[in-house]
Motif scaffolding. Sequence first.
Motif, short mmCIF file in Angstrom:
data_model
loop_
_atom_site.label_atom_id
_atom_site.label_comp_id
_atom_site.label_asym_id
_atom_site.label_seq_id
_atom_site.Cartn_x
_atom_site.Cartn_y
_atom_site.Cartn_z
N ASN A 22 0.81 -1.23 0.00
CA ASN A 22 0.00 0.00 0.00
C ASN A 22 0.83 1.27 0.00
O ASN A 22 1.84 1.38 0.67
N SER A 23 0.32 2.20 -0.73
CA SER A 23 1.13 3.38 -1.02
C SER A 23 1.21 4.37 0.13
O SER A 23 1.96 5.31 0.07
N THR A 24 0.41 4.18 1.17
CA THR A 24 0.49 5.14 2.27
C THR A 24 1.59 4.70 3.25
O THR A 24 1.73 3.52 3.53
N PRO A 25 2.33 5.65 3.75
CA PRO A 25 3.53 5.32 4.51
C PRO A 25 3.26 4.78 5.91
O PRO A 25 4.10 4.10 6.47
N ASP A 26 2.08 5.03 6.47
CA ASP A 26 1.86 4.60 7.85
C ASP A 26 1.33 3.18 7.94
O ASP A 26 0.86 2.73 8.96
N ASP A 27 1.39 2.49 6.83
CA ASP A 27 0.89 1.13 6.83
C ASP A 27 2.05 0.16 6.68
O ASP A 27 2.71 0.12 5.66
N ALA B 295 -3.45 -6.62 -0.90
CA ALA B 295 -3.95 -5.26 -0.79
C ALA B 295 -5.48 -5.26 -0.85
O ALA B 295 -6.14 -4.50 -0.17
N THR C 299 -14.59 -4.08 7.94
CA THR C 299 -14.28 -2.84 8.65
C THR C 299 -14.21 -3.08 10.15
O THR C 299 -13.29 -2.66 10.82
N ILE D 68 -12.31 -3.30 -4.27
CA ILE D 68 -11.00 -2.79 -3.90
C ILE D 68 -10.32 -3.88 -3.11
O ILE D 68 -10.90 -4.45 -2.23
#
Lengths: 635, 505
Positions: free
Chosen positions: A550-555, A598, A608, A635
Amino acid sequence: MSTAEASPNVAMHEQMGAPPFRRLRVYAFDPSLDTQMETAVVNRATIKIPWEDNLGLGPIGEYLEVIDIDPASNCMYAPIDLNHPYVLAEDGIEPSEGNPQFHQQMVYAVAMTTIKSFETALGHTALWAAHDTVQGSKFIQRLRIYPHALRAANAYYSPTKKALLFGYFPASARPDRHLPRGLVFTCLSHDVVAHETTHALLDGMHRRFLQPSNADMLALHEAFADIVALFQHFTLPEVLRHQVAKTRGDLASENLLGQLAQQFGEATGRFGALRDALGAVNQKTGVWEPTKPDPSALSTVFEPHARGSLLVAAVFSAFVSIYKSRTADLLRIATSGTGVLPSGALHPDLVNRLASEAAKSARHVLYMCIRALDYCPAVDVTFGDYLRALITADCDLVPDDDLGYRIAFIEAFRRHGIYPRDVRTLSVDSLRWQPLASAYRELFRNAVPDDSEMQHILAQLLRSWDLTNNRERIFDTVESCRAKLQDWATTLLPGHAKELGLQSADAALPGLHAYAVAGVRPARRVGPDGQSRADLVVEIVQDRDEACSNSTPDDKRSFKFRGGCTLIIDLESRRIRYCIRKSMGSVTRLQRQRDYEAKTMLPSLETTYFRPPKDYVGEPFAFLHGLTGETEGLI
Amino acid sequence: MTPTVGTGVTVTIRMYRQGLGDCFLLHFAPKAGAAGAEVWVLIDCGVLADEDGTRIRAVAEDIRATTQRLDIVVVTHAHWDHISGFAHARDVFESMEIGEVWLPSTEDPGNGPACALKARRLRELSTLRGLLQSERVRNSPLMIPSVASVMRLFGECTPREGEREGTIPSAEFESALAFLNDATKRTVRYLDSRDQPAPLAGLLGVRVYALGPQRHEPVRGGTLNPDGGSNDERATLDLGVAFLAAAQAQLVGMDEADQLLYKDVLEQLMPFEPHYRCPVEPTLLELGAAPGPSWSASLSPKARARTTKSYLGSGNAWRSIDDDWLGITRTLTLALDQDINNSSLALAFELGDNGKVLLFPGDAQLSSWNTWNLLEWEVPPEPGAAGSPRKISAVDLIRRTQVYKVAHNCSAGATPLAKGLDMMQRADLVALLPVSATAAASFDWNLPHQPLLARLYERARGRVLRSDQTVQWLDARGEAGDSVWQNFRAHVRDDNPLYYEYTAG
């Protein structure tokens, strides 16, 4: 009590030996068909299952233990004694929704039938998945069956408890074939019992199929369970004749044989069966329509049941074309060569002949599907791999494909858009697993010289894995064999790691585990001389940790990347015949799994709020039937 | 051509950064020289994991310091993370002048079917609450602890001294709803997609559309179809609730009056006639004093002991199934949550004819979005303007979205791609995302859903204002040289740690 003791003529009984079969009455489908004039005549069947000498109350036998505890009701129900003379004399007790003892009888009978068709197809004894404890793997002799475990419209196989849990629930308020709000028991649905038993059998062979690393894996579990349940319909002669007569021999039209779990489907408010391999009721018109194969569906459907039903449809359409080719001559004979049937009912003789051809085709197709399991990769299996395994297994057992079964399968799979990624053409030759490069074929032979201890152990394994042998002893032999092969894999294989799809420890990758020999079992084939032979299947697996994409850094989540190989070894020559690789070094495979991780699961409220813990394998089947209507986005 | 009046309005959207919850203050102001008065709209005010209400009070105080008058207070749906402010800071709101309160039509006390739904929901909630009092349910291995955390949305909160978690029906929850529904002090409007789009509080050029909720209609059999899903499936679950009530009776015990009331119900739910039932060994299921079903002992004590032995004996306790049937609590909790999310009052503010759109979908889930695809309204021209009525579809509004409030804290099931995000085609799309990854993680919730978040970044070219991230973090997402980015950043105000402000139009 034992019948032999009660009998006045023990000597004669001993002379005759135990009977080969026990006959038990069951619902051919489920109780809902009992209340319709048209189907009531065929809905009660008497099936023959292998006689078990020491069948206890429950029933508790060699493979199964039925334990009727109903925690939701704070009750237990008296276990049935299938050896009671009154019960024996009547082929078991009469089918009844209101008697829990009949429920016990039915789950036992249907599950045993499923186990037996598995064993017959594979040619060896079925073992349940072992129980992993800190002290190591423990043998599980019996699968547990709880016929009244849940108050919910659900039934599932629990890999952690090695048990089948069946639910019961009130039907929907819409009056249809069922009593509105009357209770529906999933354990009385022939299909549901066969389906769940198959999950357990498959888990016994391929435990890593429950660690999904692509969208096909759970779907394959579901599809396979459906396939076994579907083709079990064809083992009931009265039902088969009835449906052949009703469809005038056209099994591609709407019929009960291609439908799964009618009562379950209708009681939860769908129009028809839970799943239908051939078609579906159009929600707008309420009329049944055949489903057209959609080769692009595979790239849009990801929910395990829905995706699995694509594979089921492919297998069923292979079956239909095999059946058609087997009966073309019959139809020509019956119609003086025109092939066009006159209107009206078919002649009973023709119905009988068509039914017997249908039964034979179904048996062949089912056995092909089951045998393919021996040739599936141990990890990261896809529908395409399954097709290759199926073709290879069939080539090995039936060298001469004069009836075109393999072509029928390839064509049906192609029309449903199912093919392997890694083959150049869709011919039988290229679909077969490819032999290992000649330099490596002798790997095993070099390690296991003639007359070595290892060879003796392996020979013993094959001998013991006979259908009549003690299952616990088989399990122990497998375990000791596995330990020996583990030594071999650890000491001798590293030099050839790459060719076998493995990674040697000097790769120094994060979380890289050593090779583990995960499974050992025999596979049957027919040699060029027409003699039946046994090959040895050895699964070697490995895993390492990989970061999510995943492209977000906090993951910073990671996943297990699994790979390895399945070796199929000719025990006589000790040559490796096939090496089915899922390479640890494959960059494209890693990327595919990364994409899959992903997406992980379908977007829903479920994922969720109930995010499963990392590597959670607890109850993968318990919540597969979630809420509908919230899973469209992908997704 | 009629001049596009909407261009005469500036909208400043303030997203409070209170944690896991929504609170948006919208200020519509006519530009210099344009006609009309300014309008203040508050959309939701709530937060989770703020037990004493400190954080949400600070937000409410800030709102009061900003404006004394709220023309419209919109509450999208009755979940705690959207309404807690109206309980914890009720006095603050009472001291302000509030013109109108807008609620989804599902909250309308005059809406019969909605009331029936609500009554059912309350029954289900009280059943769940009752069940959660049982230690056994709460510690069940089937991830049922998560159920307790989802119950927070219905106002269950962390216990005070001496109380157990997840067991207190929050009086504050009812208090917030009572405040919002109080029609004696102000106008309360209940809206849904059947309502005609209307200019916002008389302000020319801004038109408000309600995309959801759908107005519920009685369907076949007199039952309701609240979520667009299968009606009967829901009905089946309904009966599952009756099962749960039975469970509650077993696990928690009931007082005598309730026992009598439920006796017949419990009896009806037994799968077999009494003469088939055998009581389990008292130790087997570890039940408390339960009003057990009636049974006759058709199994001798010896036989019973034998069954118990095969069930649990010789180290087989790991295969027992005492609690597996309680898995239905999960399904029920999700159904309850989904029902409310899908009743969200989803608003689209259209700035000028065919102009840009601010989309505030509440927490609508995918099945709601699916119904929006069929929505269409006939919109008359502005008062005083010439022209004939236009046909406006919801799809059209979604296409023109410039500011998107990300539904349901960017959860996996709340923003569809093909029928949602991918339709938003404007090059200057900005997403406002109220979320707190830390709070979500503390409940083990998967928020924000990373793949969707990645897609949002892609669509909005980095212009995603996330309430739980700093402005430096934001700046790392855009390209300083990009003029669209510069323009976006020029419209973001970040000088107050309480909120981000974005000015549109």
